[in-house]
Structure formats: structure tokens, C-alpha cells
Design a protein around this motif. Structure first.
Motif, PDB file in Angstrom:
ATOM      1  N   ALA A 168     -18.525  -1.250 -10.909  1.00  0.00           N
ATOM      2  CA  ALA A 168     -19.373  -2.439 -10.824  1.00  0.00           C
ATOM      3  C   ALA A 168     -20.719  -2.085 -10.207  1.00  0.00           C
ATOM      4  O   ALA A 168     -21.767  -2.548 -10.651  1.00  0.00           O
ATOM      5  N   ILE A 169     -20.686  -1.219  -9.189  1.00  0.00           N
ATOM      6  CA  ILE A 169     -21.936  -0.809  -8.544  1.00  0.00           C
ATOM      7  C   ILE A 169     -22.806  -0.044  -9.531  1.00  0.00           C
ATOM      8  O   ILE A 169     -24.022  -0.202  -9.573  1.00  0.00           O
ATOM      9  N   LEU A 170     -22.181   0.782 -10.341  1.00  0.00           N
ATOM     10  CA  LEU A 170     -22.944   1.556 -11.326  1.00  0.00           C
ATOM     11  C   LEU A 170     -23.294   0.719 -12.562  1.00  0.00           C
ATOM     12  O   LEU A 170     -23.962   1.201 -13.467  1.00  0.00           O
TER      13      LEU A 170
ATOM     14  N   ASN B 220     -15.186   3.117  -0.825  1.00  0.00           N
ATOM     15  CA  ASN B 220     -14.809   2.464   0.419  1.00  0.00           C
ATOM     16  C   ASN B 220     -13.465   2.980   0.902  1.00  0.00           C
ATOM     17  O   ASN B 220     -12.493   2.965   0.160  1.00  0.00           O
TER      18      ASN B 220
ATOM     19  N   ALA C 193     -21.005   7.365  -3.119  1.00  0.00           N
ATOM     20  CA  ALA C 193     -21.809   6.567  -2.194  1.00  0.00           C
ATOM     21  C   ALA C 193     -21.125   5.228  -1.952  1.00  0.00           C
ATOM     22  O   ALA C 193     -21.162   4.704  -0.860  1.00  0.00           O
ATOM     23  N   GLY C 194     -20.502   4.696  -2.988  1.00  0.00           N
ATOM     24  CA  GLY C 194     -19.909   3.371  -2.847  1.00  0.00           C
ATOM     25  C   GLY C 194     -18.414   3.395  -2.619  1.00  0.00           C
ATOM     26  O   GLY C 194     -17.762   2.368  -2.678  1.00  0.00           O
TER      27      GLY C 194
ATOM     28  N   ILE D  56     -34.946   3.826  -6.581  1.00  0.00           N
ATOM     29  CA  ILE D  56     -34.513   3.502  -5.227  1.00  0.00           C
ATOM     30  C   ILE D  56     -35.730   3.388  -4.317  1.00  0.00           C
ATOM     31  O   ILE D  56     -35.812   2.501  -3.487  1.00  0.00           O
TER      32      ILE D  56
ATOM     33  N   LEU E  60     -14.593  -1.022  -8.159  1.00  0.00           N
ATOM     34  CA  LEU E  60     -15.746  -1.352  -7.318  1.00  0.00           C
ATOM     35  C   LEU E  60     -16.950  -0.476  -7.660  1.00  0.00           C
ATOM     36  O   LEU E  60     -18.054  -0.966  -7.890  1.00  0.00           O
TER      37      LEU E  60
ATOM     38  N   PRO F  39     -27.307   7.412 -11.690  1.00  0.00           N
ATOM     39  CA  PRO F  39     -27.722   8.294 -10.613  1.00  0.00           C
ATOM     40  C   PRO F  39     -26.517   8.908  -9.911  1.00  0.00           C
ATOM     41  O   PRO F  39     -25.738   8.209  -9.295  1.00  0.00           O
TER      42      PRO F  39
ATOM     43  N   GLU G  40     -25.619  10.858  -4.867  1.00  0.00           N
ATOM     44  CA  GLU G  40     -24.546  11.342  -4.009  1.00  0.00           C
ATOM     45  C   GLU G  40     -23.276  10.705  -4.508  1.00  0.00           C
ATOM     46  O   GLU G  40     -23.124   9.499  -4.420  1.00  0.00           O
TER      47      GLU G  40
END
Lengths: 421, 272
Positions: free
Chosen positions: A118-120, A104, A101-102, A79, A115, A95, A98
Motif C-alpha cells: 500500500a505504501i508503494l 513494521n 523502510a515501511g 522525496i 502494508l 524507490p 532503503e
């Protein structure tokens, strides 16, 4: 080849707020005309860090606030980028810096699973396979199609943790995530982590202030101090060192700190002091030795039916023990003036460490509290302790024996003599 | 650039998921849902048509409402992709501080979101073409290429703007102003043929006319809008004379813009 390599890693942050457009333009002008540029103060969050981590190692990172733990993890998770040096990570990283974090708030739990996955970087196909498992682990079956904004904060974190731990990464980076959810869920998280560490053989980096937890989970601990590696080695050695450091710091802090005491004003606590078994005034008590604790009080008006009580507690207010004068000392009246009362402690069972004293006085037929204070005096317990009672706060007076194992010796610790059974 | 293209492919699922999130969130509690997306070009079309009835703008043999709507389609797509793209990094600060993936995902996601809204606008355009009894010709196959080119132009602005916006939030304030100015410099309200007629045919600016026309077409949107109207409404191929100045400008700037973004990306998490 190590799975994580950190070489000469240095990270500097600029202190103060961001430069304005005008200042940047001025600095550019100065640079172009070879005049000295206005520099801002630099802060070294990490200072020349070097370590290698092999595959399958479980490494704990501990240190006081601002020691650079989270900054280090941010570099490992790619990061942040180092100012100097390099970080090489050979493998995929999950990671958990936190959880959630994503997440929503507008989306439902189920939508958030997709979602966040997908972020991970978890492929959709795998999420579909694992969907039931994730929902099951989060205990949120009933609410999974409700928008997350209607969730309690604990539910949100549960959801986040469930998604994050379902990722199949080589390296897990965990920053204080176990301090979430209710006790039952914490237990569950802890078990899942232990499973990942002990059975799946993943490489794990764990940052926590819960030193007991770090000591239990990790095979190696790195102690950071002001951006530098203080110690790197065996969990027990490093953690003990950290405790010692902390104890010292707490002690210096509290020497200045005011203790909090409340009272009706009829009585004042003047002083607390310790005497060792020889009657010398001491600041440190010794484990397994006799000692006495003396309270000097100033009585402003005559009091009746007075009872005293005192107790030991840890610096984080875990009440360890109390002792009451009720059945040992019967005081019908105390005249105004200075008085001293004391309590004799036989063979102090507290293990070495920093502790504190609380003290209370009740008076009258109704035994109303007229004085009560905590953290009134901090003190250190010193002394050598046998290996059998290493952990905890108290020594337990106990003996092991065995009836049917042959070739077994009973050792008398006190006399250091061995007896054949 | 090659690695970027590879990244896009690698992170297509993420871009799709984030774009889907954007759309769902924006319209989740709205009764009319995604229909709001087409409100902007429709409203502008009506206003322009009204204004035209006072000032009189030549629109050739194409009815003015559909001509301006066909101009608004690529324009609104470009304008919104660029401004969303510029804000995309700062508005995802929470993600940037917590997790790593290539940061160009954010401007690309903003664009993907707008692409969905563009698709809906196309339905409206089709409806209007039916109303005005206009048949699409074979040249309509140029549309994907034109849309792709518009995306490149918007990305050129997004990459540089988004990175700069992390350091100076002035960018997100200045951009709407600049973009609305640019709209008047693009053939949205008036057709390009009008500019061509004034400068090239009538030589209205004397000896500067040719240069001014080239300057005008340096704006990539001039060529794009004109080409879009040509292929959709007029049954003509794109006019490459008006396309190439803007295309050259874009191709020159895009690598710098992307390079700046990738360089600044390293400090996003520290500065944002």
C-alpha cells in the motif's frame, strides 16, 4: 521524450542546527524592518546538475561519499524538492532507497506485505495475485505469519526486497540494496534485477559503491563529484576514471597512514624499497618487468632458523599472492645488527593499479611469528597492457587457438607479427 | 482543495492500510484489545458524574451521565484526531525520508484511526440509550454530517500543527495543554443551555453578554457538541445559531492551514 529530465538542479542545505523559535521571530522582525537577516552557511549538495535519461536506459551513479548520489535519487523519487532547477519524471517510480523502510516490527510478514504494498502504491488486488510469488521469493514461507520483530535482520531485508521488486513501475531507483542478505539471496536479487533490466526493459537508476557491479549492469554511468557531474558516458570509461581517481586518493591517504605491524620486539623493520631491473630505486613498479623488493631489518638479539615471507594485497585486503623464503633461503642464525634481504620478482604479473605489501618473519624450531605487518608499503603498478587481459589483478600467460575454423589467424602479441595458420 | 479531495480518493487504500496498521499495532498485545479505546470517554463520564454530585450542574430532562457521554463522544474524537494528526508527520519520519506520497495522508490516517474508535464508542452510547429508554429520532441522521464537520475542524488544526511541528517540536508539547483548556471552554462537563441561560437570558455579563456568547460559539466544538446532543438525545434538529460562528471561523482558516501544510511539505524530508 526522455523519461527523466533533470535541468539545472541545485540543492542547498543549511549547515548547523535548526533555528530556535526566538531566532526565527527575530529574523522575521528584521525582515519586516528591512534590516539584514542572520544567514546561515549554505552547503551545495547538488550543484547545477543536468542530464536526460531515455526509456530503457540503465544508469549507474557513482562517486565518493558525500558526492550527492543519494540526494540526487531523493529528488528523482520526489522525496526532496530542488532549491533551484527542475526534475521531470514521466512515469511511476519504485524507490528502493532503503528496502524495508515501511516494515513494521509488530506486524507479521504477511501483514507487512500488504502494508508495504500500500505504501508503494500497489493495489490490493495485485498484491493478492502476487502474494505467493512474493512469499516464495523471500524464502520465508515458514515465518510469514510470525511478527517481524522476531525476524533476523537478514530476513527483514529479504522481505522488504521481495515486496519492493514486485512493484510494476516504469522506473526503478536502487540505492545500495544489493549488499543485503546472504550470498545466495544476493545472487537471487541480482538475477531479478538483471531480469528487470535486460528482459522487461525497465529504466533503472542504480547507486552503488560496488563499481564492478555498476559496470556490469549499466549501459551508462554518471560520475558525481562534490555535487557536480564529473563524467557522464560509457560505463567502462567512467568506471576506469573513477578507479584512477580513487587510486590516487588512496595513495595520498596512505602516504600519511601508519601501517599496522606486530612483533615480539626481537626484530624491527626499518625500510622497504623497490629496485627496477636496472637497479634504480623506484616507487612505481612496471607490469611485466623484473624488479626486486628489499627489506631492511634491524635485529636486536640473535635469532635462529629464520624464515621470511611477503605478499601482495589490494588496498581492500584481498590477498593476491605470497612468497616464502623457506625452501630458497636457509638461515640458521642471524647476529644482531642491520641486515638487508631481498626478493627478486621476475616479470611482475600484477596489472596496473594500487597494491600493498605484507611481510612476516618467523624464527625458532617452532617457527613462531616474531614480526608481521600488512599495508607496510603501498605502491602503484604502471605499464601498458594488451587488451586481452584488461580485467582482474593478474596477467594469465595463455594463448588461444583454433583447429577447424578456416580463415583464422594466430597473432603473436610479443613480436606483433601475424602468421598464417 | 479539489486536488486534495482527489488525492484522498487516490490514496484511500494507503490511508486504510495505515489506519489498520495503527489500530492493529496499538492493541496487538493487549488482552482487552480495542476496548481500551472507549475507556477514556467512559472514565471521564464517571468522573464528571461524580463531580456533578458535589457541585450540581443542571442537565435539563436528560440524565447527566448520558448527556456528558454524548458530549465526550465528539470531543474525544476531535481531541485525539487533532493531537494524533499534529504528531502524525514527525512520528512517520522514517517513511517521509524514504518514499513519496502526498503528506496529507498522515493527518488523514490519524483521523481514520480515530474514526474506528469513535464507532466503538457509539456502541456504548447505544447501550446507554437502551438503559435510559431513549429512542433515537429521525434527527439522528444528522450524525454523519456532524462527524464530518468535526473532522474538518480537527484537520484544520492538524494540517497547520503537523507542519509546524516538523520545524518546532514545541507544538506537540503545547497542544495537549491547549486542548485540555479548550475542553473547559466547550460544553463537555456542562451543557450549552447553561451558558445560554447565564449569558442570554440572565445577561450575567451586562452589555458584553451577547458578544461573549458569540465568542464562546466561535469555538466550533461548542456547536458540534450541542448539535450532537440535540440530534441523538433530545430529538431536536441542530441549533444553527450556535453552529455558524465556529463554522465560519473554520472555513476561513482551513484553506490557510492546508496551504501552509502543502508549502511546508516540500521541506519535510530535509528538516525532519
Amino acid at each position: 521524450m526522455p523519461i527523466i529530465e533533470v535541468n539545472y538542479l541545485t540543492k542547498e542545505y543549511q549547515l548547523g542546527h535548526l533555528t530556535s523559535l526566538k531566532e526565527t521571530a527575530l529574523n522575521t522582525l528584521r525582515r519586516l524592518t528591512f534590516r539584514p537577516v542572520q544567514k546561515r552557511e549554505q552547503f551545495k549538495a547538488l550543484d547545477n546538475i543536468n542530464f536526460h535519461i531515455e526509456e530503457g536506459e540503465v544508469v549507474g551513479i557513482i562517486g565518493h561519499n558525500g558526492a550527492g548520489k543519494s540526494t540526487l535519487l531523493k529528488h528523482l523519487a520526489n522525496i526532496s524538492k530542488p532549491t533551484k532547477g527542475e526534475v521531470i519524471v514521466r512515469g511511476s517510480v519504485a524507490p528502493l532507497i532503503e528496502v524495508g523502510a515501511g516494515v513494521n516490527p509488530e506486524l507479521t510478514g504477511r501483514e507487512n506485505i500488504f502494508l508495504n504494498a500500500a505504501i508503494l502504491g500497489i493495489p490490493k488486488k495485485i498484491v493478492r495475485q502476487k502474494l505467493d510469488e512474493i512469499i516464495d521469493f523471500s524464502n520465508l514461507e515458514q515465518f510469514i505469519d510470525t511478527p517481524v520483530k522476531r525476524y533476523s535482520s537478514g530476513m527483514t531485508v529479504k522481505l522488504g526486497f521481495s515486496i519492493a521488486t514486485s512493484m510494476d513501475a516504469d522506473i526503478l531507483i536502487i540505492d545500495e540494496v544489493l549488499a543485503v542478505g546472504d550470498l545466495a539471496f544476493q545472487r537471487k536479487c541480482f538475477d531479478r534485477m538483471e531480469d528487470m533490466i535486460k528482459r522487461q526493459g525497465k529504466t533503472v537508476l542504480l547507486v552503488s559503491h560496488n563499481i564492478r557491479q555498476v559496470q556490469r549492469l549499466c549501459s551508462r554511468v554518471i560520475l558525481l563529484d562534490h555535487g557536480q557531474i564529473d563524467t557522464d558516458g560509457e560505463p567502462k570509461t567512467v568506471c576506469d576514471m573513477f578507479y584512477e581517481k580513487n587510486d590516487r586518493e588512496i595513495k595520498t591517504n596512505i602516504d600519511h597512514a601508519q601501517s599496522s605491524a606486530i612483533g615480539s620486539g626481537e626484530i624491527e623493520l626499518v625500510d622497504i624499497h623497490f629496485l627496477d631491473q636496472l637497479g634504480h630505486r623506484v616507487n612505481c613498479l612496471t607490469y611485466d618487468q623484473n624488479c626486486s623488493i628489499h627489506f631492511r631489518i634491524h635485529v636486536l638479539q640473535e635469532l635462529e632458523n629464520v624464515t621470511f615471507g611477503f605478499g601482495f594485497h589490494t588496498t581492500d585486503f584481498l590477498y593476491l599472492t605470497t612468497h616464502n623464503s623457506e625452501e630458497q633461503l636457509s638461515i640458521s642464525t642471524i647476529p644482531p645488527g642491520n641486515h638487508e634481504i631481498s626478493c627478486q620478482v621476475n616479470r611482475l604479473p600484477l596489472l596496473p593499479g594500487i597494491y600493498s605489501i605484507r611481510f612476516g618473519i618467523t624464527a625458532g624450531q617452532a617457527a613462531g611469528t616474531i614480526f608481521y605487518g600488512e599495508s607496510l608499503k603501498h605502491f602503484q603498478v604502471i605499464g601498458k597492457i594488451p587488451i586481452t587481459i584488461r580485467d582482474g589483478f593478474f596477467a594469465l600467460d595463455a594463448n588461444w587457438c583454433s583447429d577447424n575454423i578456416k580463415d583464422c589467424q594466430m597473432i603473436d602479441f610479443n613480436s606483433k607479427e601475424t602468421q598464417k595458420l | 482543495m479539489a486536488s486534495s479531495t482527489k488525492n484522498i480518493f487516490q490514496y484511500r487504500e494507503l490511508i486504510a492500510a495505515l489506519a489498520w496498521k495503527n489500530i492493529v499495532i496499538r492493541y496487538k498485545q493487549a488482552y482487552l484489545g480495542i476496548l481500551w479505546a472507549v475507556l477514556k470517554p467512559l472514565m471521564l463520564m464517571m468522573i464528571f458524574t461524580l463531580v456533578r454530585s458535589f457541585v450540581g450542574i443542571e442537565s435539563g430532562d436528560v440524565p447527566y451521565p448520558i448527556l456528558t457521554f454524548a458530549a465526550l463522544l465528539p470531543w474525544v474524537f476531535f481531541q485525539e484526531s487533532a493531537s494524533e494528526g499534529v504528531n502524525s508527520v514527525t512520528s512517520n519520519a522514517a517513511l517521509i525520508k524514504k518514499i513519496y506520497f502526498p503528506r496529507e495522508v498522515f493527518p488523514l490516517t490519524a483521523m481514520a484511526t480515530k474514526l474506528v474508535e469513535l464507532a466503538i464508542s457509539f456502541v456504548i452510547l447505544a447501550g446507554m440509550m437502551v438503559y435510559y429508554k431513549m429512542m433515537p429520532t429521525i434527527y439522528a441522521f444528522w450524525v454523519p454530517a456532524i462527524v464530518f464537520y468535526t473532522m474538518i475542524v480537527a484537520l484544520t488544526i492538524s494540517f497547520f500543527g503537523a507542519a509546524l511541528n516538523v520545524y518546532y517540536r514545541d507544538v506537540s508539547q503545547a497542544l495537549p495543554v491547549a486542548l485540555s483548556l479548550l475542553m473547559y471552554g466547550s460544553p463537555v462537563i456542562y451543557p450549552l443551555s447553561l451558558v445560554h441561560k447565564k449569558l442570554i437570558v440572565e445577561q450575567a455579563a451586562g452589555e458584553w453578554s451577547e458578544r461573549l456568547y458569540t465568542l464562546y460559539t466561535l469555538n466550533p466544538m461548542a456547536g458540534i457538541i450541542d448539535a450532537f446532543q440535540n440530534v441523538m438525545l433530545k430529538g431536536l434538529p441542530p441549533d444553527f445559531d450556535t453552529l455558524y460562528p465556529g463554522a465560519i471561523l473554520t472555513i476561513v482558516i482551513l484553506p490557510f492551514s492546508y496551504w501552509y501544510f502543502k508549502r511546508a511539505e516540500n521541506w519535510f524530508a530535509d528538516v525532519i
